[in-house]
Design a protein around this motif. Sequence first.
Motif, PDB file in Angstrom:
ATOM      1  N   THR A  83       5.614  -4.431  -3.811  1.00  0.00           N
ATOM      2  CA  THR A  83       6.291  -4.541  -2.517  1.00  0.00           C
ATOM      3  C   THR A  83       7.624  -3.805  -2.464  1.00  0.00           C
ATOM      4  OG1 THR A  83       6.890  -6.754  -3.330  1.00  0.00           O
ATOM      5  CG2 THR A  83       5.171  -6.626  -1.673  1.00  0.00           C
ATOM      6  N   GLY A  84       7.873  -2.951  -3.451  1.00  0.00           N
ATOM      7  CA  GLY A  84       8.972  -2.009  -3.381  1.00  0.00           C
ATOM      8  C   GLY A  84      10.343  -2.621  -3.291  1.00  0.00           C
ATOM      9  N   ALA A  85      11.246  -1.863  -2.652  1.00  0.00           N
ATOM     10  CA  ALA A  85      12.639  -2.277  -2.567  1.00  0.00           C
ATOM     11  C   ALA A  85      12.819  -3.576  -1.793  1.00  0.00           C
ATOM     12  CB  ALA A  85      13.466  -1.174  -1.919  1.00  0.00           C
ATOM     13  N   ALA A  93       0.825  -1.211   0.000  1.00  0.00           N
ATOM     14  CA  ALA A  93       0.000   0.000   0.000  1.00  0.00           C
ATOM     15  C   ALA A  93       0.854   1.254   0.000  1.00  0.00           C
ATOM     16  CB  ALA A  93      -0.946  -0.012   1.204  1.00  0.00           C
ATOM     17  N   GLY A  94       1.987   1.186  -0.678  1.00  0.00           N
ATOM     18  CA  GLY A  94       2.821   2.356  -0.878  1.00  0.00           C
ATOM     19  C   GLY A  94       2.389   3.106  -2.119  1.00  0.00           C
ATOM     20  N   PRO A  95       3.262   3.959  -2.675  1.00  0.00           N
ATOM     21  CA  PRO A  95       2.865   4.762  -3.845  1.00  0.00           C
ATOM     22  C   PRO A  95       2.375   3.931  -5.024  1.00  0.00           C
ATOM     23  CG  PRO A  95       4.848   5.669  -2.864  1.00  0.00           C
ATOM     24  CD  PRO A  95       4.586   4.378  -2.149  1.00  0.00           C
ATOM     25  N   GLY A 140      12.313   1.101  -7.527  1.00  0.00           N
ATOM     26  CA  GLY A 140      12.903   1.343  -6.225  1.00  0.00           C
ATOM     27  C   GLY A 140      13.564   2.687  -6.044  1.00  0.00           C
ATOM     28  N   GLU A 141      13.837   3.427  -7.111  1.00  0.00           N
ATOM     29  CA  GLU A 141      14.567   4.686  -6.975  1.00  0.00           C
ATOM     30  C   GLU A 141      13.688   5.918  -7.136  1.00  0.00           C
ATOM     31  OE1 GLU A 141      18.735   5.369  -8.078  1.00  0.00           O
ATOM     32  OE2 GLU A 141      18.368   3.755  -9.506  1.00  0.00           O
TER      33      GLU A 141
END
Length: 428
Positions: A214-216, A12-14, A362-363
């Motif tokens: 799930t990002g980095a 639930a991030g960006p 991720g960046e």
Amino acid sequence: MRDLYDVIVVGAGPIGSATARHLADRGHSTLVTGPDEPAGFEDHRGLWAGHYDEGRLAHVLEVPLMTSLLAMRSIRRFADLRERTGVTFTVPAHSLSVMPRTMAGGSGADWFDRDILARNARDLGVEVSELDEDDLREQYPALTFEPKHVALVQRDAFILNPRRLVEAELAAATAAGATLAREEVVRTEKVDGGVRVTARSGASWLAERVVLATGAASNATGLLPRPLLMPTYGATIVLVEVDGPDAIDMPATMYLKYRDASAVFGGIVMPPLRYPDGKWYVKVAGSSLLHNPLDTAEEIGAWVRTGGRREDIGEALAVLSDLMPGQKFGPARTRPCMVSATPTERPYIDMVDERTVIAVEGERGAMAADEIGRLTAGLAVHGRWKDSIPHEVFQARWAEPGWTTAGRNASTIDPPAPRTADATDGAC
């Protein structure tokens, strides 16, 4: 909650919140799941998100051009998202990229190549100005840059608050019918007709497809059948207290600083931003991006508990002292962040299997998240690519089992690390 969703978005991030919003807007039953931001990092266990921050750049001064295109597509929808939700998540800002007039080639050369950055911006119809050393001094008189440095400025850029962006995306998603569950997912498994998603609490749900945003930390979640070619690092941001929003007159600045033909700093310096503790800070990031390779949830948790690399405080204060001689600064503190990179230098938006989609950047994920979410939603719904950008641009690359960031498996492709100490952007 439903017995069966069209799509469950894990994360639930960006990117995850944006994916859920675009799915719900299209009328698909959607569950988005991810834990709330932890209250602190001193005793944190487990995974950590990179968007726990108040300010990132949203601009087009990026390499490769695809990154700028994704950002531009996102930025064009910001006004509508603000209007729909009432959440303000951007403020107008100059984006200033400062680099040496001449620079040797190397890992960061393209990312701070003024000609390439200007050409990319103009290809997208964005007006930018090239500043020589005298122009830089005249237009930003409060700042003292290293001699023989030049710049590029985009005056219609934004500072984006990633926390508030997520708030807006989730508000729009739930208003359109999506369900939000504040749970950490620990397992997905294919079952007849779909995928079962199970949370640490024991709660579980069924869906026809699942998106892993799930990002980095993607390689550390245990949710992928094999590791992505995507190194992950613990990064440090330094927050330096100032008296208030008008204490310093400066734009959001990407700064590659050379002295005696060697890079002494590469990173971002942000103007004063108000953080959740109510205080105003100048943020400096970029000095030690690659010092902390992370591969497991245990390593991530241990890194987060350090609070970041304390040595970066001295480096940040030295940069600020050179930029603003005589300026009075308050106490400085560090915060942990996470970054990752792909060998393509572009997001991964791809099918893991016939029912699972991976979406990770991720960046520079915050400024491009809304467009990445839109593309991901389309892939999750259709099971195939339906955009004018060729899917090959975003296809995932996979490592052999046992590949790690810290000890690259020699039998695999060795992906480039994120932007090094002589070239980093507003990732944290």
